[in-house]
Design an enzyme around this catalytic site. Structure first.
Site, PDB file in Angstrom:
ATOM      1  N   LYS A 173      25.541  35.831  47.345  1.00 30.79           N
ATOM      2  CA  LYS A 173      25.339  36.503  46.061  1.00 30.79           C
ATOM      3  C   LYS A 173      26.058  35.743  44.960  1.00 30.79           C
ATOM      4  O   LYS A 173      27.274  35.622  44.974  1.00 30.79           O
ATOM      5  CB  LYS A 173      25.873  37.934  46.097  1.00 30.79           C
ATOM      6  CG  LYS A 173      25.444  38.729  44.866  1.00 30.79           C
ATOM      7  CD  LYS A 173      26.189  40.039  44.721  1.00 30.79           C
ATOM      8  CE  LYS A 173      27.415  39.904  43.870  1.00 30.79           C
ATOM      9  NZ  LYS A 173      27.164  39.525  42.477  1.00 30.79           N
ATOM     10  N   GLY A 226      36.644  34.500  43.014  1.00 34.35           N
ATOM     11  CA  GLY A 226      36.546  35.424  41.882  1.00 34.35           C
ATOM     12  C   GLY A 226      37.922  35.935  41.509  1.00 34.35           C
ATOM     13  O   GLY A 226      38.937  35.290  41.788  1.00 34.35           O
ATOM     14  N   ALA A 229      41.864  40.982  41.644  1.00 31.67           N
ATOM     15  CA  ALA A 229      41.675  42.402  41.966  1.00 31.67           C
ATOM     16  C   ALA A 229      40.475  42.564  42.904  1.00 31.67           C
ATOM     17  O   ALA A 229      40.541  43.342  43.874  1.00 31.67           O
ATOM     18  CB  ALA A 229      41.463  43.211  40.683  1.00 31.67           C
ATOM     19  N   THR A 230      39.404  41.822  42.657  1.00 32.09           N
ATOM     20  CA  THR A 230      38.235  41.908  43.537  1.00 32.09           C
ATOM     21  C   THR A 230      38.603  41.394  44.928  1.00 32.09           C
ATOM     22  O   THR A 230      38.198  41.976  45.941  1.00 32.09           O
ATOM     23  CB  THR A 230      37.053  41.087  42.972  1.00 32.09           C
ATOM     24  OG1 THR A 230      36.939  41.342  41.580  1.00 32.09           O
ATOM     25  CG2 THR A 230      35.749  41.430  43.659  1.00 32.09           C
ATOM     26  N   GLU A 248      39.444  32.746  47.175  1.00 31.20           N
ATOM     27  CA  GLU A 248      39.883  31.854  46.098  1.00 31.20           C
ATOM     28  C   GLU A 248      39.944  32.687  44.839  1.00 31.20           C
ATOM     29  O   GLU A 248      38.901  33.079  44.308  1.00 31.20           O
ATOM     30  CB  GLU A 248      38.879  30.701  45.917  1.00 31.20           C
ATOM     31  CG  GLU A 248      38.675  29.833  47.134  1.00 31.20           C
ATOM     32  CD  GLU A 248      39.903  29.020  47.489  1.00 31.20           C
ATOM     33  OE1 GLU A 248      40.758  28.786  46.614  1.00 31.20           O
ATOM     34  OE2 GLU A 248      40.011  28.628  48.662  1.00 31.20           O
ATOM     35  N   CYS A 282      39.376  28.161  36.709  1.00 36.52           N
ATOM     36  CA  CYS A 282      40.565  28.731  37.349  1.00 36.52           C
ATOM     37  C   CYS A 282      41.712  27.725  37.386  1.00 36.52           C
ATOM     38  O   CYS A 282      42.863  28.096  37.556  1.00 36.52           O
ATOM     39  CB  CYS A 282      40.214  29.182  38.753  1.00 36.52           C
ATOM     40  SG  CYS A 282      39.435  27.877  39.706  1.00 36.52           S
ATOM     41  N   GLU A 383      46.305  36.325  33.545  1.00 42.74           N
ATOM     42  CA  GLU A 383      45.197  35.368  33.422  1.00 42.74           C
ATOM     43  C   GLU A 383      44.274  35.791  32.270  1.00 42.74           C
ATOM     44  O   GLU A 383      43.751  36.899  32.263  1.00 42.74           O
ATOM     45  CB  GLU A 383      44.389  35.324  34.728  1.00 42.74           C
ATOM     46  CG  GLU A 383      43.331  34.240  34.704  1.00 42.74           C
ATOM     47  CD  GLU A 383      42.471  34.221  35.967  1.00 42.74           C
ATOM     48  OE1 GLU A 383      42.042  35.288  36.425  1.00 42.74           O
ATOM     49  OE2 GLU A 383      42.207  33.112  36.468  1.00 42.74           O
TER      50      GLU A 383
HETATM   51  P1  NAD Z   1      34.859  38.823  39.769  1.00 38.11           P
HETATM   52  O1  NAD Z   1      35.895  39.060  40.802  1.00 38.11           O
HETATM   53  O2  NAD Z   1      34.601  39.891  38.776  1.00 38.11           O
HETATM   54  O3  NAD Z   1      33.437  38.530  40.456  1.00 38.11           O
HETATM   55  C1  NAD Z   1      33.250  37.492  41.375  1.00 38.11           C
HETATM   56  C2  NAD Z   1      32.081  37.840  42.272  1.00 38.11           C
HETATM   57  O4  NAD Z   1      32.421  38.966  43.053  1.00 38.11           O
HETATM   58  C3  NAD Z   1      30.805  38.215  41.518  1.00 38.11           C
HETATM   59  O5  NAD Z   1      29.687  37.706  42.203  1.00 38.11           O
HETATM   60  C4  NAD Z   1      30.844  39.731  41.583  1.00 38.11           C
HETATM   61  O6  NAD Z   1      29.565  40.307  41.474  1.00 38.11           O
HETATM   62  C5  NAD Z   1      31.421  39.952  42.962  1.00 38.11           C
HETATM   63  N1  NAD Z   1      32.021  41.269  43.175  1.00 38.11           N
HETATM   64  C6  NAD Z   1      32.617  42.097  42.280  1.00 38.11           C
HETATM   65  N2  NAD Z   1      33.000  43.240  42.882  1.00 38.11           N
HETATM   66  C7  NAD Z   1      32.668  43.127  44.192  1.00 38.11           C
HETATM   67  C8  NAD Z   1      32.802  43.991  45.332  1.00 38.11           C
HETATM   68  N3  NAD Z   1      33.328  45.206  45.244  1.00 38.11           N
HETATM   69  N4  NAD Z   1      32.360  43.531  46.510  1.00 38.11           N
HETATM   70  C9  NAD Z   1      31.807  42.298  46.637  1.00 38.11           C
HETATM   71  N5  NAD Z   1      31.630  41.471  45.590  1.00 38.11           N
HETATM   72  C10 NAD Z   1      32.059  41.869  44.390  1.00 38.11           C
HETATM   73  O7  NAD Z   1      35.243  37.458  39.076  1.00 38.11           O
HETATM   74  P2  NAD Z   1      34.513  36.743  37.847  1.00 38.11           P
HETATM   75  O8  NAD Z   1      34.870  37.483  36.603  1.00 38.11           O
HETATM   76  O9  NAD Z   1      33.093  36.510  38.169  1.00 38.11           O
HETATM   77  O10 NAD Z   1      35.227  35.314  37.859  1.00 38.11           O
HETATM   78  C11 NAD Z   1      36.410  35.047  37.198  1.00 38.11           C
HETATM   79  C12 NAD Z   1      37.573  35.004  38.162  1.00 38.11           C
HETATM   80  O11 NAD Z   1      37.321  34.072  39.201  1.00 38.11           O
HETATM   81  C13 NAD Z   1      38.857  34.543  37.527  1.00 38.11           C
HETATM   82  O12 NAD Z   1      39.909  35.365  37.958  1.00 38.11           O
HETATM   83  C14 NAD Z   1      39.041  33.134  38.050  1.00 38.11           C
HETATM   84  O13 NAD Z   1      40.358  32.677  38.090  1.00 38.11           O
HETATM   85  C15 NAD Z   1      38.467  33.256  39.402  1.00 38.11           C
HETATM   86  N6  NAD Z   1      38.092  31.951  39.935  1.00 38.11           N
HETATM   87  C16 NAD Z   1      38.840  31.404  40.944  1.00 38.11           C
HETATM   88  C17 NAD Z   1      38.533  30.150  41.443  1.00 38.11           C
HETATM   89  C18 NAD Z   1      39.327  29.527  42.573  1.00 38.11           C
HETATM   90  O14 NAD Z   1      38.865  28.556  43.142  1.00 38.11           O
HETATM   91  N7  NAD Z   1      40.486  30.038  42.927  1.00 38.11           N
HETATM   92  C19 NAD Z   1      37.455  29.452  40.910  1.00 38.11           C
HETATM   93  C20 NAD Z   1      36.727  30.034  39.875  1.00 38.11           C
HETATM   94  C21 NAD Z   1      37.046  31.285  39.404  1.00 38.11           C
END
Ligand code: NAD
Length: 479
Positions: A173, A226, A229-230, A248, A282, A383
Site C-alpha cells: 500500500k 512512515g 506514532a504509526t 523506518e 526523513c 519532527e
Molecule cells: P504516516 O505514518 O502517516 O503514513 C505512512 C503510511 O502508513 C501511509 O501509507 C499510511 O496510509 C499508512 N498508515 C497510516 N496509518 C496506518 C495504520 N493504522 N495501519 C497501517 N498503515 C497505516 O507517515 P507519512 O506522513 O506518510 O510520512 C511521513 C513520515 O515518514 C515522517 O515521520 C518521516 O520521517 C517518515 N519517514 C521515514 C523514513 C525512514 O526511512 N526512516 C523515510 C521517509 C519518511
C-alpha cells in the site's frame, strides 16, 4: 485520472466502489480519485498473493533477477512520464523526480535483482561431532509493504524489490496522499512479465486499508516506513501475532559544523540537506549546530543562500522548492513556525506562504531558518518535516554531542570536520543509524539503512533487507 487497485495482475475498482479525492499540491485541485479499499480488497489481494507464492518462490534466481532488472529498465524507459506523475502527485520539482526519485526506484529493482544472485547462507561444521549444519534462507510467504508520501516510488520500491527478490509475494500500500506512481508501476510489472499475483497494490487510507494489512493473520511480515506514532501502532497490532517487523520512522537529525571543515562544500551541501524535497526527507539535517567561532559568518552566508532559493511551480525548471505535499501538512508546518516565535525563536528568513502566480491555491512555503535560544525548544525536538531548519552555536565537542543526542529520534547525523580523531570520536558516540561525514545523503545500496531510538527497528538495504524478507532455517545432519 482514476487509480485502480492492482490485484492478480488486473486493474480493478474497490469492491465497495468508495473513492478518495487525489489532490495536486501545486494548484490545490482534485485531479482524480483513488480506491478507498476495504478489508475485502486486502483479502482478495492476499489470496492472489498466496496462490502465486508456490510458483514464485520456486522460480530460479536467474529468472527472478531477470524480471526485476526488466522492471528497472522499463522504469528508466518511462523516466519522463513517471517523473511528471510523481511531481504532480507530490508537489516536488519535476527535475528532482527525474534526477532522484525515479532513477532510484529503477536502481532498487536492479540492485536487488543482482543482490539475490549473490545472497548466500552459512554452514557450520560441528567439529568432533560428525555433523554439519547449513542454513536455508526461505521466503516468508505473503508480506506487507507500507510506504509514506515523501519519496513515493523510491521508498515503495525499496521494500518491494527485496521482498520479491527473496521469493515472497507482496500486498503493498502506497501513501493515499501520493498513490500515482505505485499505480503506474503495476502496468510495468505486467509488461515485464511478472507472474500474476506476485505483487498486489491496494490503495486507500492507513486506518482502513493499511490497518487491514497489518491485522491480517497470514501476512507474516510488515515492512513499514512512515511516522513514529504509526510505527508504534503497527508494532502494537503486529506483536501478538509474532509478525516480523521492519520500521523506518521519523527523524530530527543534527547537522554539526566545525570551524575546520571545507566551508564552501559544507555551505552548499547544508542548503541541500536542509531544503531538498521541500525539507520533506526523513534524513534532512533539520537541527544545525555551528561551532561558535564561525557562527556569525555561517549565519550570514547561509541565510543569503537560502534567500536565493526559488519557490515555484514544480514543472518550472528554475524551481528549487516546489509545493508541500498537502494542505494539512502545510498547516502543520506553519503551526511550528508560530510555536518557534512563541518560544523566542528568531525567524532569520522565510516563514511565509508563497503566492505562485497562476497557482494561488498551491501549498507553497518559503524556506525558513530559525535561530533558537536553546536546543530544548519544541521546534528543535519535534519532527516538522518541512522546509524549516533551526540553527544555534556550540562551544565544545562535548556540548554539541550532548545536544545532538538529546532528542527521542536517532535516524541520521551529519558531521563537518577535517579532524580525523574527532570524526572517529563523534561517529562512535552519535546516536544514529547513519552518520555522514563531510557529505549528506550519499547512498550505497549495500549499506544498512535505518535508525535507532524512536526512528525505528531493523535495517533495510543490501543483504540486511534480504535477511529480513527470509526466515533462516538451520538443518543439522549427523554423519
Ligand atoms: P504516516 O505514518 O502517516 O503514513 C505512512 C503510511 O502508513 C501511509 O501509507 C499510511 O496510509 C499508512 N498508515 C497510516 N496509518 C496506518 C495504520 N493504522 N495501519 C497501517 N498503515 C497505516 O507517515 P507519512 O506522513 O506518510 O510520512 C511521513 C513520515 O515518514 C515522517 O515521520 C518521516 O520521517 C517518515 N519517514 C521515514 C523514513 C525512514 O526511512 N526512516 C523515510 C521517509 C519518511
Amino acid at each position: 485520472m482514476n487509480i485502480k487497485n492492482y490485484i492478480n495482475g488486473n486493474f480493478q475498482n474497490p469492491i465497495s466502489n468508495e473513492w478518495i479525492d487525489n489532490y495536486n499540491p501545486s494548484n490545490g485541485e482534485v485531479y482524480g480519485e483513488i480506491p478507498n479499499s476495504s478489508k475485502a480488497d486486502v483479502e482478495e489481494a492476499y489470496k492472489a498473493a498466496k496462490s502465486a507464492f508456490k510458483q514464485w518462490s520456486q522460480t530460479t534466481l536467474e529468472e527472478r533477477s531477470r524480471i526485476l532488472i526488466k522492471i528497472s529498465e522499463l522504469l528508466e524507459a518511462n523516466l519522463q512520464r513517471f517523473a511528471e506523475a510523481e511531481s504532480k502527485d507530490n508537489g516536488k520539482p519535476v527535475a528532482l523526480a527525474k534526477a532522484v526519485d525515479i532513477p532510484r526506484a529503477a536502481s532498487n529493482f536492479r540492485f536487488f535483482g543482482n543482490a539475490i544472485t549473490q545472497f548466500a547462507s552459512e554452514s557450520h561444521e560441528s567439529v568432533g561431532q560428525n555433523a554439519i549444519n547449513y542454513t536455508l534462507r526461505q521466503p516468508i510467504g505473503v508480506v506487507g509493504c507500507i510506504s509514506p508520501w515523501n519519496l513515493p516510488l523510491y521508498l515503495f520500491t525499496w521494500k518491494i524489490a527485496p521482498a520479491l527478490a527473496a521469493g515472497n509475494c507482496v500486498v503493498a500500500k502506497p501513501s493515499e496522499v501520493t498513490p500515482m506512481t505505485a499505480y503506474l508501476l503495476g502496468e510495468i510489472c505486467n509488461e515485464a512479465g511478472l507472474l500474476k499475483g506476485v505483487l498486489n497494490i491496494v490503495h486507500g487510507l492507513g486506518t482502513t486499508t493499511g490497518q487491514a494489512i497489518i491485522e491480517h493473520p497470514d501476512i507474516k511480515a510488515i515492512s513499514f516506513t512512515g511516522g513514529t506514532a504509526t510505527g508504534a501502532h503497527i508494532a502494537k497490532v503486529a506483536a501478538p501475532m509474532f509478525k516480523k517487523l521492519s520500521l523506518e520512522l521519523g527523524g530530527k537529525n543534527p547537522n554539526i559544523i566545525f570551524a575546520d571543515c571545507d566551508y564552501e562544500d559544507m555551505l552548499n551541501t547544508t542548503v541541500r540537506s536542509s531544503f531538498a524535497n521541500q525539507g520533506q526527507i526523513c534524513l534532512c539535517g533539520s537541527r544545525i549546530f555551528v561551532e561558535a567561532t564561525i557562527y556569525k559568518k555561517f549565519k550570514t552566508d547561509f541565510v543569503e543562500k537560502v534567500k536565493q532559493l526559488k519557490v515555484g511551480h514544480p514543472s518550472d525548471s528554475k524551481t528549487n522548492i516546489g509545493a508541500l505535499v498537502s494542505k494539512s501538512h502545510l498547516e502543520k508546518v506553519k503551526d511550528y513556525i508560530k510555536i518557534a516565535e512563541e518560544e523566542n525563536g528568531v525567524i532569520l528568513c522565510g516563514g511565509q506562504e508563497v503566492n505562485v502566480q497562476g497557482y494561488e491555491n498551491g501549498y507553497y512555503l518559503e524556506p525558513t531558518v530559525i535561530e533558537v535560544p536553546t536546543d530544548e525548544c519544541r521546534v528543535n525536538q519535534e519532527e516538522i518535516f518541512g522546509p524549516v531548519v533551526t540553527i544555534m552555536p556550540f562551544n565544545s565537542e562535548e556540548d554539541v554531542l550532548q545536544m545532538a543526542n538529546k532528542v527521542k529520534y536517532g535516524l541520521s547525523a551529519t558531521l563537518w570536520t577535517n579532524d580525523l580523531k574527532r570524526t572517529m570520536r563523534m561517529s562512535n558516540q552519535l546516536q544514529a543509524g547513519i552518520v555522514w561525514v563531510n557529505t549528506w545523503m550519499m547512498r550505497d545500496l549495500r549499506t544498512p539503512f535505518g535508525g535507532v531510538k524512536a526512528s525505528g527497528v531493523g535495517r533495510e538495504g543490501g543483504f540486511e533487507a534480504l535477511r529480513f524478507f527470509t526466515e533462516p532455517k538451520n538443518v543439522c545432519i549427523k554423519y
